[in-house]
Scaffold this active site. Structure first.
Site, mmCIF file in Angstrom:
data_model
loop_
_atom_site.group_PDB
_atom_site.id
_atom_site.type_symbol
_atom_site.label_atom_id
_atom_site.label_comp_id
_atom_site.label_asym_id
_atom_site.label_seq_id
_atom_site.Cartn_x
_atom_site.Cartn_y
_atom_site.Cartn_z
ATOM 1 N N LYS A 136 -70.032 70.639 41.812
ATOM 2 C CA LYS A 136 -71.254 69.897 41.512
ATOM 3 C C LYS A 136 -72.297 70.199 42.566
ATOM 4 O O LYS A 136 -71.891 70.476 43.706
ATOM 5 C CB LYS A 136 -71.006 68.393 41.412
ATOM 6 C CG LYS A 136 -70.192 67.733 42.517
ATOM 7 C CD LYS A 136 -70.555 67.831 43.952
ATOM 8 C CE LYS A 136 -71.872 67.369 44.457
ATOM 9 N NZ LYS A 136 -72.009 67.588 45.944
ATOM 10 N N TYR A 221 -73.740 61.596 42.962
ATOM 11 C CA TYR A 221 -72.570 60.703 42.875
ATOM 12 C C TYR A 221 -72.956 59.354 42.272
ATOM 13 O O TYR A 221 -72.191 58.759 41.525
ATOM 14 C CB TYR A 221 -71.937 60.504 44.256
ATOM 15 C CG TYR A 221 -71.125 61.687 44.714
ATOM 16 C CD1 TYR A 221 -69.798 61.845 44.297
ATOM 17 C CD2 TYR A 221 -71.660 62.659 45.541
ATOM 18 C CE1 TYR A 221 -69.048 62.938 44.701
ATOM 19 C CE2 TYR A 221 -70.922 63.754 45.955
ATOM 20 C CZ TYR A 221 -69.615 63.889 45.527
ATOM 21 O OH TYR A 221 -68.879 64.977 45.917
HETATM 22 P P1 NAD Z 1 -70.545 75.605 52.945
HETATM 23 O O1 NAD Z 1 -71.847 76.045 53.497
HETATM 24 O O2 NAD Z 1 -69.560 75.014 53.882
HETATM 25 O O3 NAD Z 1 -69.827 76.814 52.185
HETATM 26 C C1 NAD Z 1 -70.538 77.641 51.300
HETATM 27 C C2 NAD Z 1 -69.826 78.967 51.203
HETATM 28 O O4 NAD Z 1 -70.589 79.839 50.366
HETATM 29 C C3 NAD Z 1 -69.688 79.664 52.573
HETATM 30 O O5 NAD Z 1 -68.406 80.211 52.682
HETATM 31 C C4 NAD Z 1 -70.735 80.769 52.498
HETATM 32 O O6 NAD Z 1 -70.369 81.912 53.269
HETATM 33 C C5 NAD Z 1 -70.738 81.101 51.010
HETATM 34 N N1 NAD Z 1 -71.968 81.752 50.558
HETATM 35 C C6 NAD Z 1 -72.002 82.755 49.688
HETATM 36 N N2 NAD Z 1 -73.266 83.194 49.493
HETATM 37 C C7 NAD Z 1 -74.035 82.437 50.291
HETATM 38 C C8 NAD Z 1 -75.440 82.409 50.536
HETATM 39 N N3 NAD Z 1 -76.286 83.246 49.912
HETATM 40 N N4 NAD Z 1 -75.887 81.494 51.408
HETATM 41 C C9 NAD Z 1 -75.070 80.622 52.026
HETATM 42 N N5 NAD Z 1 -73.729 80.619 51.833
HETATM 43 C C10 NAD Z 1 -73.219 81.512 50.973
HETATM 44 O O7 NAD Z 1 -70.883 74.580 51.775
HETATM 45 P P2 NAD Z 1 -69.869 73.555 51.104
HETATM 46 O O8 NAD Z 1 -70.002 72.237 51.734
HETATM 47 O O9 NAD Z 1 -68.528 74.164 51.017
HETATM 48 O O10 NAD Z 1 -70.517 73.422 49.622
HETATM 49 C C11 NAD Z 1 -70.310 74.380 48.617
HETATM 50 C C12 NAD Z 1 -70.438 73.738 47.235
HETATM 51 O O11 NAD Z 1 -69.454 72.722 47.113
HETATM 52 C C13 NAD Z 1 -71.773 73.061 46.969
HETATM 53 O O12 NAD Z 1 -72.141 73.246 45.631
HETATM 54 C C14 NAD Z 1 -71.507 71.608 47.233
HETATM 55 O O13 NAD Z 1 -72.331 70.722 46.500
HETATM 56 C C15 NAD Z 1 -70.065 71.493 46.781
HETATM 57 N N6 NAD Z 1 -69.342 70.405 47.456
HETATM 58 C C16 NAD Z 1 -68.644 69.528 46.716
HETATM 59 C C17 NAD Z 1 -67.950 68.504 47.325
HETATM 60 C C18 NAD Z 1 -67.144 67.543 46.508
HETATM 61 O O14 NAD Z 1 -66.652 66.569 47.064
HETATM 62 N N7 NAD Z 1 -66.957 67.799 45.224
HETATM 63 C C19 NAD Z 1 -67.980 68.368 48.717
HETATM 64 C C20 NAD Z 1 -68.684 69.307 49.460
HETATM 65 C C21 NAD Z 1 -69.369 70.332 48.821
#
Ligand code: NAD
Length: 370
Positions: A136, A221
């Site tokens: 999401k 949420y």
């Molecule tokens: P994060 O920044 O920790 O991780 C993102 C990942 O994507 C990294 O490994 C990064 O290297 C990669 N990536 C690939 N192309 C990229 C680019 N062009 N720019 C930046 N990063 C790039 O983020 P996250 O917290 O893991 O969030 C990722 C997704 O998960 C989002 O859509 C977020 O909304 C979702 N999320 C959901 C929950 C949940 O509880 N369901 C919790 C956290 C995050």
């Protein structure tokens, strides 16, 4: 994270004497019973903070297994290969992952990258003939969401959105109580979702990659929560934005939005989405015969809550473990989820977010047709 043993013990003990709360086959997935059915073999795309959390949670899954990765960082791929025993042939980068179509070891890809990339990546995975679980928000607007749904339909693959709360036991219990009429006629929902965001250089504060600010990330949420708590979809929204730091929260990146939603039954919701307040993780709902308050309501848990009947006592089980076992069931067994987690469910939230942004701009009441 506990071992498989402690996980199983926790669930088995907590389940004694309790009625089945959620999909019985999903409960089976969390017991010590042997499971001989199909296992969903998953590749995670995006090895960031949430990808790591999902991978660890999947160690306790019975019906889903991490077997592959897609990442732009070779050193991360190496770490993950060692940590999760992933064969080299199941490792891809962002340029070559279309080749996954020729890999019979992978059934599904879990897209866990920045929001602005979800649409293109999902469509590419669909064209490669694999099922998709996408985090999401599913995209950055309803148009993208619909494109993703259409691409997955055309490719005859399933699209599921990472709505982990739809599997969380206390949340599921509240939904059961609501369906049983225990709150009476529902009148009001209040959702407060927010945290203080740090590093101003992160993708979450970049319009192209995030699609918005707090609303896309955390406000969603309260939107999704209002819908599964009340059991209805809104027909109008109003919204007001406040911004105390226009440098950090640039044009198109919302800091704080208060929004209201009206539902066909006459119930109303009043919600707050913010990147600039602490300790905001609370749901409250009241009907003419009862009420429920959950705080925290959507964090990684344990979720806590009470109703007019007392404390909610369902066990805490790692949300992503339940989610991934539950999603494997949806893909292989076509079970009916308690609350939908499919692409259409994701599009509904995107339509509501689009309407909230429009209401902020116009200052008026915006009709929503989900
Ligand atoms: P994060 O920044 O920790 O991780 C993102 C990942 O994507 C990294 O490994 C990064 O290297 C990669 N990536 C690939 N192309 C990229 C680019 N062009 N720019 C930046 N990063 C790039 O983020 P996250 O917290 O893991 O969030 C990722 C997704 O998960 C989002 O859509 C977020 O909304 C979702 N999320 C959901 C929950 C949940 O509880 N369901 C919790 C956290 C995050």
């Amino acid at each position: 994270m506990g071992s498989r043993r402690s996980f199983i013990e926790k669930v088995t003990v907590s389940a004694i004497g309790l009625p089945l709360l959620y999909n019985p086959s999903n409960l089976l997935a969390a017991t010590s019973e042997q499971y001989d059915g199909p296992v969903l073999r998953v590749a995670i795309m995006g090895l960031g903070s949430y990808g790591n959390r999902v991978a660890k949670a999947m160690l306790d899954c019975k019906k889903a297994k991490l077997v592959g990765v897609i990442s732009g960082t070779p050193s991360k791929i190496e770490e993950w290969r060692k940590a999760y025993d992933i064969p080299e042939r199941n490792c891809y980068n962002y340029y070559n992952f279309d080749n996954i179509k020729d890999n019979p070891d992978i059934d599904a890809v879990y897209v866990i990258t920045p929001n602005g990339l979800h649409c293109d990546q999902t469509i590419r995975v669909a064209k490669a003939g694999k099922h998709i679980i996408c985090e999401k928000p599913m995209g950055i607007n309803a148009g993208q969401g619909q494109k993703m749904v259409d691409a997955c339909k055309a490719a005859k693959v399933k699209l599921l959105i990472g709505y982990r709360m739809h599997y969380e036991p206390k949340t599921v219990e509240v939904i059961r109580m609501r369906k049983a009429g225990e709150f009476g006629e529902l009148k009001f929902f209040q959702g407060q979702s927010g945290f203080v965001i740090g590093d101003p250089a992160q993708w979450r504060l970049n319009k192209e990659l995030a699609g918005g600010g707090a609303m896309m990330d955390i406000g969603i949420y309260s939107i999704n929560g209002a819908r599964y708590m009340l059991g209805e979809d809104p027909i109008w929204v109003t919204a007001q934005e406040t911004k105390t730091d226009p440098v950090k929260f640039k044009e198109g990146i919302d800091e704080t939005i208060q929004f209201q939603m009206g539902f066909p039954s006459g119930a109303v919701a009043n919600c707050l989405s913010t990147y600039n307040m602490r300790n905001l993780d609370r749901f409250f709902m009241t009907g003419d015969e009862g009420w429920v308050e959950m705080k925290p309501s959507t964090g990684y848990g344990p979720i806590k809550g009470r109703t007019h009947k007392g404390e909610l006592t369902r066990p805490h089980i790692t949300h992503q473990t339940l989610q991934m076992d539950g999603m494997a069931e949806l893909i292989f067994e076509d079970v009916e989820p308690i609350v939908p987690v499919d692409g259409e469910e994701g599009v509904k939230d995107m339509k509501i977010i689009d309407a909230i942004f429009e209401a902020v701009k116009t200052g008026g009441k915006v009709e929503v047709k989900v």
